[in-house]
Design a protein around this motif. Structure first.
Motif, PDB file in Angstrom:
ATOM      1  N   PRO A 238       0.786  -1.286   0.088  1.00 23.55           N
ATOM      2  CA  PRO A 238       0.020  -0.065  -0.153  1.00 23.55           C
ATOM      3  C   PRO A 238       0.872   1.176  -0.094  1.00 23.55           C
ATOM      4  CG  PRO A 238       0.131  -0.772   2.387  1.00 23.55           C
ATOM      5  CD  PRO A 238       0.822  -1.856   1.401  1.00 23.55           C
ATOM      6  N   PHE A 239       0.378   2.301  -0.903  1.00 25.37           N
ATOM      7  CA  PHE A 239       1.111   3.446  -0.975  1.00 25.37           C
ATOM      8  C   PHE A 239       0.019   4.605  -0.692  1.00 25.37           C
ATOM      9  CE2 PHE A 239       3.900   1.077  -3.334  1.00 25.37           C
ATOM     10  CZ  PHE A 239       5.198   1.646  -3.076  1.00 25.37           C
ATOM     11  N   ARG A 240       0.361   5.335   0.442  1.00 27.25           N
ATOM     12  CA  ARG A 240      -0.489   6.427   0.670  1.00 27.25           C
ATOM     13  C   ARG A 240      -0.374   7.685  -0.084  1.00 27.25           C
ATOM     14  NH1 ARG A 240       0.502   6.763   5.627  1.00 27.25           N
ATOM     15  NH2 ARG A 240       1.839   8.577   5.520  1.00 27.25           N
ATOM     16  N   GLY A 241      -1.533   8.249  -0.504  1.00 24.83           N
ATOM     17  CA  GLY A 241      -1.416   9.504  -1.513  1.00 24.83           C
ATOM     18  C   GLY A 241      -2.100  10.528  -0.712  1.00 24.83           C
ATOM     19  N   GLU A 242      -1.137  11.624  -0.414  1.00 23.21           N
ATOM     20  CA  GLU A 242      -1.251  12.679   0.466  1.00 23.21           C
ATOM     21  C   GLU A 242      -1.842  13.871  -0.364  1.00 23.21           C
ATOM     22  OE1 GLU A 242       1.678  11.300   3.936  1.00 23.21           O
ATOM     23  OE2 GLU A 242       2.222  12.664   2.292  1.00 23.21           O
ATOM     24  N   TYR A 243      -2.998  14.383  -0.180  1.00 23.67           N
ATOM     25  CA  TYR A 243      -3.681  15.429  -0.813  1.00 23.67           C
ATOM     26  C   TYR A 243      -3.635  16.822  -0.010  1.00 23.67           C
ATOM     27  CZ  TYR A 243      -5.140  12.321  -4.196  1.00 23.67           C
ATOM     28  OH  TYR A 243      -5.564  11.312  -5.413  1.00 23.67           O
ATOM     29  N   PHE A 244      -3.466  17.990  -0.620  1.00 23.38           N
ATOM     30  CA  PHE A 244      -3.967  19.182  -0.017  1.00 23.38           C
ATOM     31  C   PHE A 244      -4.930  19.877  -0.859  1.00 23.38           C
ATOM     32  CE2 PHE A 244       0.285  18.758   1.687  1.00 23.38           C
ATOM     33  CZ  PHE A 244       0.329  19.140   2.763  1.00 23.38           C
ATOM     34  N   ASP A 245      -5.638  20.775  -0.170  1.00 25.67           N
ATOM     35  CA  ASP A 245      -6.801  21.857  -1.110  1.00 25.67           C
ATOM     36  C   ASP A 245      -6.055  23.093  -1.256  1.00 25.67           C
ATOM     37  OD1 ASP A 245      -8.653  19.795  -1.365  1.00 25.67           O
ATOM     38  OD2 ASP A 245      -9.565  20.381   0.570  1.00 25.67           O
ATOM     39  N   LEU A 246      -6.175  23.711  -2.514  1.00 24.36           N
ATOM     40  CA  LEU A 246      -5.456  24.871  -2.892  1.00 24.36           C
ATOM     41  C   LEU A 246      -6.650  25.958  -2.319  1.00 24.36           C
ATOM     42  CD1 LEU A 246      -3.153  26.271  -4.324  1.00 24.36           C
ATOM     43  CD2 LEU A 246      -4.617  26.214  -6.206  1.00 24.36           C
ATOM     44  N   ALA A 247      -5.943  26.937  -1.417  1.00 19.95           N
ATOM     45  CA  ALA A 247      -6.609  27.986  -0.610  1.00 19.95           C
ATOM     46  C   ALA A 247      -7.127  29.029  -1.593  1.00 19.95           C
ATOM     47  CB  ALA A 247      -5.955  28.472   0.291  1.00 19.95           C
ATOM     48  N   ASN A 284       1.147  13.138  -3.159  1.00 22.86           N
ATOM     49  CA  ASN A 284       2.258  12.513  -2.659  1.00 22.86           C
ATOM     50  C   ASN A 284       2.236  11.040  -2.352  1.00 22.86           C
ATOM     51  OD1 ASN A 284       5.085  13.408  -1.963  1.00 22.86           O
ATOM     52  ND2 ASN A 284       4.631  13.068   0.013  1.00 22.86           N
ATOM     53  N   ALA A 285       3.271  10.294  -2.839  1.00 25.02           N
ATOM     54  CA  ALA A 285       3.061   8.924  -2.649  1.00 25.02           C
ATOM     55  C   ALA A 285       4.335   8.383  -1.623  1.00 25.02           C
ATOM     56  CB  ALA A 285       3.146   8.023  -4.063  1.00 25.02           C
ATOM     57  N   VAL A 286       3.710   7.793  -0.595  1.00 28.07           N
ATOM     58  CA  VAL A 286       4.835   7.275   0.461  1.00 28.07           C
ATOM     59  C   VAL A 286       4.033   5.876   1.080  1.00 28.07           C
ATOM     60  CG1 VAL A 286       5.237   9.579   1.325  1.00 28.07           C
ATOM     61  CG2 VAL A 286       3.362   8.370   2.493  1.00 28.07           C
ATOM     62  N   PRO A 287       4.856   5.109   1.615  1.00 29.07           N
ATOM     63  CA  PRO A 287       4.624   3.930   2.076  1.00 29.07           C
ATOM     64  C   PRO A 287       3.541   3.852   3.308  1.00 29.07           C
ATOM     65  CG  PRO A 287       7.072   3.683   1.738  1.00 29.07           C
ATOM     66  CD  PRO A 287       6.440   5.305   1.407  1.00 29.07           C
ATOM     67  N   ALA A 288       2.371   3.318   3.090  1.00 24.45           N
ATOM     68  CA  ALA A 288       1.449   3.191   4.197  1.00 24.45           C
ATOM     69  C   ALA A 288       1.745   1.978   5.131  1.00 24.45           C
ATOM     70  CB  ALA A 288       0.074   3.001   3.542  1.00 24.45           C
ATOM     71  N   TYR A 294      -4.307   5.764   6.168  1.00 28.32           N
ATOM     72  CA  TYR A 294      -4.541   6.886   5.604  1.00 28.32           C
ATOM     73  C   TYR A 294      -3.808   7.985   6.417  1.00 28.32           C
ATOM     74  CZ  TYR A 294      -8.074   4.668   3.255  1.00 28.32           C
ATOM     75  OH  TYR A 294      -9.045   3.510   2.448  1.00 28.32           O
ATOM     76  N   ALA A 295      -2.998   7.789   7.284  1.00 26.10           N
ATOM     77  CA  ALA A 295      -2.218   8.693   8.267  1.00 26.10           C
ATOM     78  C   ALA A 295      -1.028   7.875   8.673  1.00 26.10           C
ATOM     79  CB  ALA A 295      -2.789   9.281   9.286  1.00 26.10           C
ATOM     80  N   TRP A 296       0.100   8.659   8.993  1.00 34.38           N
ATOM     81  CA  TRP A 296       1.150   8.084   9.622  1.00 34.38           C
ATOM     82  C   TRP A 296       0.938   7.388  11.013  1.00 34.38           C
ATOM     83  CZ3 TRP A 296       5.428   6.790   7.043  1.00 34.38           C
ATOM     84  CH2 TRP A 296       5.743   7.615   5.809  1.00 34.38           C
ATOM     85  N   SER A 297      -0.133   7.909  11.701  1.00 34.80           N
ATOM     86  CA  SER A 297      -0.566   7.286  12.844  1.00 34.80           C
ATOM     87  C   SER A 297      -1.397   5.973  12.858  1.00 34.80           C
ATOM     88  CB  SER A 297      -1.559   8.187  13.802  1.00 34.80           C
ATOM     89  OG  SER A 297      -2.431   8.367  12.825  1.00 34.80           O
ATOM     90  N   ARG A 354      -3.764  23.360   2.097  1.00 36.27           N
ATOM     91  CA  ARG A 354      -4.592  22.937   3.281  1.00 36.27           C
ATOM     92  C   ARG A 354      -4.764  21.390   3.414  1.00 36.27           C
ATOM     93  NH1 ARG A 354      -9.407  27.567   2.480  1.00 36.27           N
ATOM     94  NH2 ARG A 354      -8.025  29.222   3.220  1.00 36.27           N
ATOM     95  N   PRO A 355      -4.527  20.899   4.349  1.00 37.47           N
ATOM     96  CA  PRO A 355      -4.499  19.299   4.288  1.00 37.47           C
ATOM     97  C   PRO A 355      -5.872  18.706   3.978  1.00 37.47           C
ATOM     98  CG  PRO A 355      -3.302  20.352   6.386  1.00 37.47           C
ATOM     99  CD  PRO A 355      -3.999  21.440   5.630  1.00 37.47           C
ATOM    100  N   ALA A 356      -5.937  17.863   3.153  1.00 43.85           N
ATOM    101  CA  ALA A 356      -7.018  17.125   2.759  1.00 43.85           C
ATOM    102  C   ALA A 356      -7.075  15.666   2.886  1.00 43.85           C
ATOM    103  CB  ALA A 356      -7.199  17.427   1.237  1.00 43.85           C
ATOM    104  N   PRO A 357      -8.075  14.847   2.850  1.00 49.20           N
ATOM    105  CA  PRO A 357      -8.016  13.684   3.127  1.00 49.20           C
ATOM    106  C   PRO A 357      -7.272  12.524   2.245  1.00 49.20           C
ATOM    107  CG  PRO A 357     -10.353  14.402   3.327  1.00 49.20           C
ATOM    108  CD  PRO A 357      -9.486  15.414   2.751  1.00 49.20           C
ATOM    109  N   ALA A 358      -6.515  11.811   2.695  1.00 56.08           N
ATOM    110  CA  ALA A 358      -5.485  11.145   1.753  1.00 56.08           C
ATOM    111  C   ALA A 358      -6.118   9.714   1.498  1.00 56.08           C
ATOM    112  CB  ALA A 358      -4.117  10.627   2.589  1.00 56.08           C
ATOM    113  N   GLY A 359      -5.515   9.024   0.254  1.00 60.04           N
ATOM    114  CA  GLY A 359      -6.091   7.796  -0.059  1.00 60.04           C
ATOM    115  C   GLY A 359      -4.869   6.876  -0.024  1.00 60.04           C
ATOM    116  N   VAL A 360      -5.296   5.592  -0.356  1.00 61.24           N
ATOM    117  CA  VAL A 360      -4.224   4.588  -0.273  1.00 61.24           C
ATOM    118  C   VAL A 360      -4.271   3.883  -1.622  1.00 61.24           C
ATOM    119  CG1 VAL A 360      -3.253   2.486   0.506  1.00 61.24           C
ATOM    120  CG2 VAL A 360      -4.188   4.220   1.947  1.00 61.24           C
ATOM    121  N   ARG A 361      -3.179   3.504  -2.400  1.00 55.20           N
ATOM    122  CA  ARG A 361      -3.105   2.892  -3.815  1.00 55.20           C
ATOM    123  C   ARG A 361      -2.893   1.280  -3.142  1.00 55.20           C
ATOM    124  NH1 ARG A 361      -1.667   4.144  -8.914  1.00 55.20           N
ATOM    125  NH2 ARG A 361      -0.668   2.723 -10.373  1.00 55.20           N
ATOM    126  N   ALA A 362      -3.615   0.626  -3.880  1.00 56.29           N
ATOM    127  CA  ALA A 362      -3.290  -1.046  -3.611  1.00 56.29           C
ATOM    128  C   ALA A 362      -2.373  -1.455  -4.930  1.00 56.29           C
ATOM    129  CB  ALA A 362      -4.686  -1.569  -3.667  1.00 56.29           C
TER     130      ALA A 362
END
Length: 417
Positions: A238-247, A284-288, A294-297, A354-362
């Motif tokens: 799994p790779f987490r895709g991290e998003y932001f919203d543009l203000a 952004n794509a990082v190992p989940a 959906y978060a490092w925690s 602004r932080p937005a919900p992340a996704g995870v790529r299988a």
């Protein structure tokens, strides 16, 4: 006899089936397959098992909503064929069912000279895949995106956006209206495959018997394959895709992408104006650290251990550590993320993100560390496994669903049903 997944199934033979085809997973691919079954063979009894309390809560409901054109994918591959076909079908489906969508077009922008050969290669690939593209010089970029800067770009007019969660819900409604059944809160605990069919036991102890099993479990598809007694030859990493919203969404009119690195299945940090009018920045794509991390925690030790003991995971790390280090840096530093965005959109400031919900790529990974590049669908006795269906699977979901349905109906036919 013990079930493959552990525990004992309460039968030795089958006098009654609960359904003809049992689909595991109510993401957009599983629902498309079930929908296609009821349309291709009315009267076929279809049941979908979903561990969550509703459809499309993972990959389907956590992506950027892009209807991909198919320009990136190798000519002749399933991704190329199904994305091109699926994009047109998805637009038609949304229009027919009143689902929010828009054909926005997109720019793929080269910001460095070494990217220019890759950009030109994309032009050729797009034409081979039957996709109309327009080549742009630096000055012409402003015709489409006044605030974007680059050395050159291509415009792809068939790209759009939609609400894939709404598409999945509509597929679910159509399935149940046709007599199909969806059981939510039904996590698969064991699978027992016999010559006459397949039985699945859920975590609450219920048993569902079917003639054919279709595995569309997404982030858990390899686990389900192993429960069925099959070696899938891959693992989901799994790779987490991290998003932001543009203000300041007024800075972007449509969709803006960098030139992708062909060594990776990821498209890089891009800008997507969604159907809600907001602009999503990422991923952004990082190992989940969990299949649904959906978060490092979010850490599940057993799932993390499964990733770490797979030889392919370490081979990926050794082969692509520089790329991975950059992704981790952007994950931990909003300033670094903003720097990546400024390559395309120079006026963006760190405070605009602004932080937005992340996704995870299988992502399916082979033992040798190869990232599976194409959709991967395999058959086993009485079973169809969909083992790699990340992006652009949402775009291509209707053709993928028909392909899976054809295979399932072929198994039913071979069994004399």
């Amino acid at each position: 006899m013990a079930a493959v997944g552990g525990g004992a199934m309460p039968y030795d033979r089958c006098d009654r089936y609960d359904c003809d085809v049992l689909v595991i997973g109510a993401g957009i691919v599983g629902l498309s397959a079930a929908y296609a079954l009821t349309r291709a063979a009315p009267g076929t009894r279809v049941t979908v098992l979903e561990k969550e309390r509703g459809p499309a809560l993972h990959q389907t409901g956590r992506n950027s909503g892009v209807i991909h054109s198919g320009i990136y994918y190798r000519p002749g591959s399933l991704k190329a064929r199904y994305a091109v076909r699926g994009a047109a079908e998805m637009v038609k489906f949304c229009a027919e069912h009143g689902i929010a969508h828009e054909i926005t077009g997109k720019l793929i922008v080269a910001t460095e000279r070494e990217e220019l050969p890759r950009l030109h290669a994309l032009v050729q690939r797009g034409r081979e895949n039957g996709i109309p593209v327009r080549e742009l010089g630096a000055a012409q970029i402003a015709e489409y995106e006044p605030d974007v800067r680059g050395l050159a770009a291509i415009h792809v007019g068939t790209t759009g956006v939609c609400d894939y969660g709404a598409v999945a819900r509509r597929l679910a409604e159509s399935l149940t209206a046709s007599g199909g059944e969806i059981r939510y809160g039904a996590e698969v605990a064991a699978v027992d495959r016999r010559p006459w069919g397949v039985a699945v036991r859920t975590a609450d102890g219920a048993v569902v018997r079917a003639r054919v099993l279709v595995n569309c479990a997404g982030l858990h598809c390899d686990r389900v394959a192993r429960l069925a007694g099959d070696d899938p030859g891959m693992r989901i990493v799994p790779f987490r895709g991290e998003y932001f919203d543009l203000a300041r969404p007024e800075l972007v009119r449509g969709l803006v992408y960098p030139v992708p690195d062909p060594a990776f299945p990821f498209l890089g940090v891009h800008l997507t104006r969604g159907i809600d009018g907001g602009v999503h920045v990422g991923p952004n794509a990082v190992p989940a650290l969990a299949r649904e991390g959906y978060a490092w925690s979010a850490v599940r030790p057993r799932e993390l251990a499964g990733t770490l003991i797979w030889p392919g995971s370490w081979r990926i790390a050794r082969r692509h550590w520089r790329y991975g280090a950059g992704e981790l840096h952007r994950s931990l530093s909003r300033r670094a993320f903003a720097d990546a965005v400024r390559r395309l959109l120079p006026d963006v400031a760190e405070a605009d993100l602004r932080p937005a919900p992340a996704g995870v790529r299988a992502q399916a990974v082979l033992r040798d560390g190869t990232l599976v590049d194409d959709f991967l669908i395999r058959e086993a006795p009485r079973t169809i496994h969909v083992l790699n269906a990340p992006s652009p699977a949402a775009t291509a979901s209707l053709p993928i669903g028909r392909q899976v349905a054809r295979r399932a109906l072929g198994v039913l036919g071979a069994a004399g049903v």
